[in-house]
Design a protein around this motif. Structure first.
Motif: not given
Length: 101
Positions: A19-33, A54-68
């Motif tokens: 879910x976070x991986x897809x949301x990363x890609x979706x948020x990237x598109x929001x920022x692009x616009x 690399x949405x999977x890699x970004x999701x891994x990087x931000x996963x802890x921030x989201x959980x916390x």
């Protein structure tokens, strides 16, 4: 409130990570616009490009921030978060990771 052990388990589960991986890609598109007058836009755009490559890699990087940031919720609430809630959590972390440093 989720315990530390539960938060570790959540961060390790594929369902929430997907879910976070897809949301990363979706948020990237929001920022692009977004308008270039948005604070930190240049760094956010760099983050978005990296996230789309690399949405999977970004999701891994931000996963802890989201959980916390959602630690006040129960484990079931975190893992059962709606797509909109996951997207909002990702959006709330972007500026933390989109820095010129």
């Amino acid at each position: 409130m989720a315990t530390y052990a539960e938060m570790f388990d959540i961060a390790s589960k594929n369902l929430i990570r997907d879910k976070v991986t897809v949301a990363v890609a979706m948020q990237a598109e929001v920022i692009h616009k977004e308008l270039d007058t948005v604070p930190n836009h240049a760094n956010r755009l760099i983050w978005a490009k990296t996230a789309l490559i690399a949405p999977h890699e970004m999701a891994s990087k931000i996963m802890w921030a989201i959980v916390v940031q959602n630690a006040a919720f129960t484990s079931a609430q975190i893992t059962g978060a709606s797509d909109a809630a996951v997207l909002a959590a990702v959006a709330a972390t972007v500026d933390l990771f989109a820095t010129g440093a």
